[in-house]
Design an enzyme around this catalytic site. Structure first.
Site, short mmCIF file in Angstrom:
data_model
loop_
_atom_site.label_atom_id
_atom_site.label_comp_id
_atom_site.label_asym_id
_atom_site.label_seq_id
_atom_site.Cartn_x
_atom_site.Cartn_y
_atom_site.Cartn_z
N ASP A 124 0.73 -1.24 -0.03
CA ASP A 124 0.03 -0.11 -0.10
C ASP A 124 0.82 1.32 -0.07
O ASP A 124 2.01 1.20 0.43
CB ASP A 124 -1.11 0.11 1.10
CG ASP A 124 -0.29 -0.50 2.34
OD1 ASP A 124 0.69 -0.40 2.76
OD2 ASP A 124 -1.04 -0.77 3.40
N HIS A 166 -7.57 -3.78 9.80
CA HIS A 166 -7.34 -3.72 8.52
C HIS A 166 -5.93 -4.42 7.97
O HIS A 166 -5.09 -4.56 8.79
CB HIS A 166 -7.14 -2.21 7.78
CG HIS A 166 -6.03 -1.37 8.40
ND1 HIS A 166 -6.09 -0.36 9.31
CD2 HIS A 166 -4.91 -1.59 8.24
CE1 HIS A 166 -4.98 0.25 9.77
NE2 HIS A 166 -4.22 -0.63 8.79
C1 GLP Z 1 -0.44 0.85 8.25
C2 GLP Z 1 -0.28 0.06 7.02
C3 GLP Z 1 -0.68 -1.56 7.32
C4 GLP Z 1 0.04 -2.01 8.68
C5 GLP Z 1 -0.67 -1.34 9.77
C6 GLP Z 1 -0.18 -1.57 11.01
O1 GLP Z 1 -1.92 1.28 8.35
N1 GLP Z 1 -1.01 0.28 5.97
O2 GLP Z 1 -0.08 -2.22 6.16
O3 GLP Z 1 -0.06 -3.51 8.67
O4 GLP Z 1 -0.49 0.22 9.82
O5 GLP Z 1 0.99 -1.18 11.50
P1 GLP Z 1 2.02 -1.21 12.44
O6 GLP Z 1 2.59 -2.41 11.99
O7 GLP Z 1 2.98 -0.16 12.68
O8 GLP Z 1 1.20 -1.44 13.65
#
Ligand code: GLP
Length: 256
Positions: free
Chosen positions: A64, A134
């Protein structure tokens, strides 16, 4: 069912995922990886970098990207992937794509899907999960059939990601993300989560009903999923004893 592996810490998860990637690359030096950003997958990239393998032919597709950040912004996922993945792992930057990196935004999703198909599909997709469930930037309500497209971020996600920006208002409103349908097409999903804050999202993804309200639950429809979690992220799983038992009794040839 997904293989749920409860690990002691992030580093242990990183080792397991890195070993799976190296086994793949040994078979297929130009393997196609789905690259996630966020803090969670850093453990994987660090473990992989430490192993010093030749990954120069590996191809990558980021999961993304934000829409609307100025080119070169340090928090754009292109910049993050360059800093945390391409450079430390010695990937060829020309072989790594990020959604929205070519052509007009209106056609960028279809272009990205075409590029993934032309590459022969994603062999192994690394995934984190948001506190609202998500995966990628597929917010609750995303279609399980969705492909790469522009989405509007939820207030929750913007708040969660505000830590990377000077102020919450600086977090972009839009993003472009591989869809749940794109993710389903990858041959192997490796979902990682650490900490209490991810416990509810992991329980919903692994054991909850399959529903668009919980995008992570799409993993239940996939034939080859590895979920690597620490004790805190596993703390709301009902069948945790079984997952431990199954992993402890895996057969010698069973890997992720
Ligand atoms: C973001 C990304 C995701 C990721 C999520 C969790 O929104 N677009 O791909 O999995 O955050 O992030 P983190 O791993 O920093 O908790």
């Amino acid at each position: 069912m997904a293989e749920i592996v409860i690990v002691s810490d992030m580093a242990a998860a990183g080792e397991l995922a890195a070993d799976a990637i190296l086994a793949l690359v040994a078979q297929k030096p130009d393997a196609v990886l789905g690259l996630a950003t966020g803090s969670t997958p850093l453990a994987v990239y660090r473990a992989l970098a430490a192993k010093g393998a030749d990954l120069s032919r590996v191809r990558g597709f980021a999961l993304d990207e934000y829409v609307g950040l100025p080119p070169g912004h340090p928090e754009s996922y292109r910049a993050v992937i360059t800093r945390d993945v391409v450079e430390p792992l010695g990937l060829d930057p020309a072989l790594v794509r990020v959604p929205g990196d070519r052509g007009p935004l209106e056609t960028a999703g279809a272009d990205y899907e075409r590029a993934i198909i032309e590459a022969g599909g994603i062999d192994l997709q690394i995934l984190g999960i948001g506190t609202d469930g998500h995966i990628g930037f597929n917010e609750p309500g995303s279609s399980f059939a969705s492909l790469t497209r522009v989405k509007t971020l939820t207030a929750q996600t913007r708040e969660d990601n505000a830590r990377f920006f000077d102020s919450p208002a600086d977090v972009p409103v839009h993003c472009i993300t591989q869809g749940l349908g794109t993710i389903q097409r990858a041959r192997h999903l490796v979902l990682l989560a650490f900490g209490e804050g991810k416990a509810a999202a992991i329980a919903a993804a692994v054991e909850g009903p399959i529903t668009a309200s919980s995008p992570g639950s799409a993993i239940q429809l996939h034939a080859h999923v590895s979920v690597l979690v620490d004790e805190a992220a596993a703390s709301r799983l009902a069948n945790v004893d079984y997952y431990r038992h199954a992993w402890a009794n895996r057969l010698p040839w069973e890997t992720l």
